[in-house]
Scaffold this motif. Structure first.
Motif, PDB file in Angstrom:
ATOM      1  N   LYS A  67       0.531  -1.291  -0.099  1.00  0.00           N
ATOM      2  CA  LYS A  67      -0.039  -0.123   0.146  1.00  0.00           C
ATOM      3  C   LYS A  67       0.762   1.321  -0.162  1.00  0.00           C
ATOM      4  O   LYS A  67       0.619   2.130  -0.747  1.00  0.00           O
ATOM      5  CB  LYS A  67      -0.894   0.046   1.171  1.00  0.00           C
ATOM      6  N   GLY A  70       2.223   1.733  -3.421  1.00  0.00           N
ATOM      7  CA  GLY A  70       1.189   2.389  -4.185  1.00  0.00           C
ATOM      8  C   GLY A  70       0.992   3.756  -4.004  1.00  0.00           C
ATOM      9  O   GLY A  70       1.003   4.475  -5.076  1.00  0.00           O
ATOM     10  N   THR A  71       0.958   4.158  -2.853  1.00  0.00           N
ATOM     11  CA  THR A  71       1.097   5.540  -2.370  1.00  0.00           C
ATOM     12  C   THR A  71       2.212   6.485  -3.304  1.00  0.00           C
ATOM     13  O   THR A  71       2.112   7.445  -3.543  1.00  0.00           O
ATOM     14  CB  THR A  71       0.955   6.007  -0.980  1.00  0.00           C
ATOM     15  N   THR A  74       1.916   7.071  -6.838  1.00  0.00           N
ATOM     16  CA  THR A  74       0.989   8.170  -7.284  1.00  0.00           C
ATOM     17  C   THR A  74       1.729   9.395  -7.453  1.00  0.00           C
ATOM     18  O   THR A  74       1.332  10.228  -8.167  1.00  0.00           O
ATOM     19  CB  THR A  74      -0.123   8.169  -6.299  1.00  0.00           C
ATOM     20  N   GLY A  96      -3.976  -1.378  -3.297  1.00  0.00           N
ATOM     21  CA  GLY A  96      -2.997  -0.100  -3.063  1.00  0.00           C
ATOM     22  C   GLY A  96      -2.101  -0.058  -4.184  1.00  0.00           C
ATOM     23  O   GLY A  96      -1.904   0.837  -4.923  1.00  0.00           O
ATOM     24  N   LEU A  97      -1.359  -1.152  -4.792  1.00  0.00           N
ATOM     25  CA  LEU A  97      -0.583  -1.133  -5.891  1.00  0.00           C
ATOM     26  C   LEU A  97      -1.401  -0.881  -7.102  1.00  0.00           C
ATOM     27  O   LEU A  97      -0.850   0.046  -7.879  1.00  0.00           O
ATOM     28  CB  LEU A  97       0.221  -2.473  -6.026  1.00  0.00           C
ATOM     29  N   GLU A  99      -4.013   1.015  -7.499  1.00  0.00           N
ATOM     30  CA  GLU A  99      -4.294   2.321  -7.341  1.00  0.00           C
ATOM     31  C   GLU A  99      -3.130   3.174  -7.847  1.00  0.00           C
ATOM     32  O   GLU A  99      -3.294   4.067  -8.439  1.00  0.00           O
ATOM     33  CB  GLU A  99      -5.077   2.882  -5.982  1.00  0.00           C
ATOM     34  N   GLY A 100      -2.017   2.802  -7.290  1.00  0.00           N
ATOM     35  CA  GLY A 100      -0.753   3.630  -7.425  1.00  0.00           C
ATOM     36  C   GLY A 100      -0.455   3.661  -8.866  1.00  0.00           C
ATOM     37  O   GLY A 100      -0.041   4.565  -9.758  1.00  0.00           O
ATOM     38  N   LEU A 101      -0.577   2.349  -9.525  1.00  0.00           N
ATOM     39  CA  LEU A 101      -0.080   2.325 -10.943  1.00  0.00           C
ATOM     40  C   LEU A 101      -1.201   3.017 -11.770  1.00  0.00           C
ATOM     41  O   LEU A 101      -0.514   3.339 -12.841  1.00  0.00           O
ATOM     42  CB  LEU A 101      -0.012   0.390 -11.113  1.00  0.00           C
TER      43      LEU A 101
END
Length: 104
Positions: A67, A70-71, A74, A96-97, A99-101
């Motif tokens: 997570k 992932g942050t 971003t 989480g990953l 969302e970051g990707l």
């Protein structure tokens, strides 16, 4: 020449890697030792925004570390390679990953 960091245990390895990250702009971070989720958090939080490759196979990054990574993704547009095979990343970490990707 790339910086090579060696240490006896996870805490010492992460501490040495964080020092190396602070001293220079490393285009690549590659670890192959199980550092565990707590130390993975410290390492990911120390990544410079200019890092291009993050290679952390089997380091025990876990959901929490995934997570945080992932942050990081971003806010960093430089990462082109992400390798996390063999980590204990479950559904929450994968989300989480993802969302970051997606933001990267």
């Amino acid at each position: 020449l790339p910086a090579v960091v060696k240490a006896e245990d996870g805490a010492a390895l992460v501490s040495a890697a964080v020092e190396a990250l602070q001293r220079s702009v490393l285009p690549r971070l590659a670890l192959r030792s199980d550092i565990g989720e707590v130390h993975a958090h410290t390492l990911v939080r120390s990544l410079p925004s200019s890092v291009v490759e993050v290679l952390l196979p089997g380091v025990g990054i876990g959901d929490g570390g995934a997570k945080i990574l992932g942050t990081f993704l971003t806010s960093s547009r430089a990462v082109t390679t992400l390798y996390l095979e063999g980590n204990r990343i479950g559904h929450a970490g994968a989300v989480g990953l993802g969302e970051g990707l997606a933001a990267n």
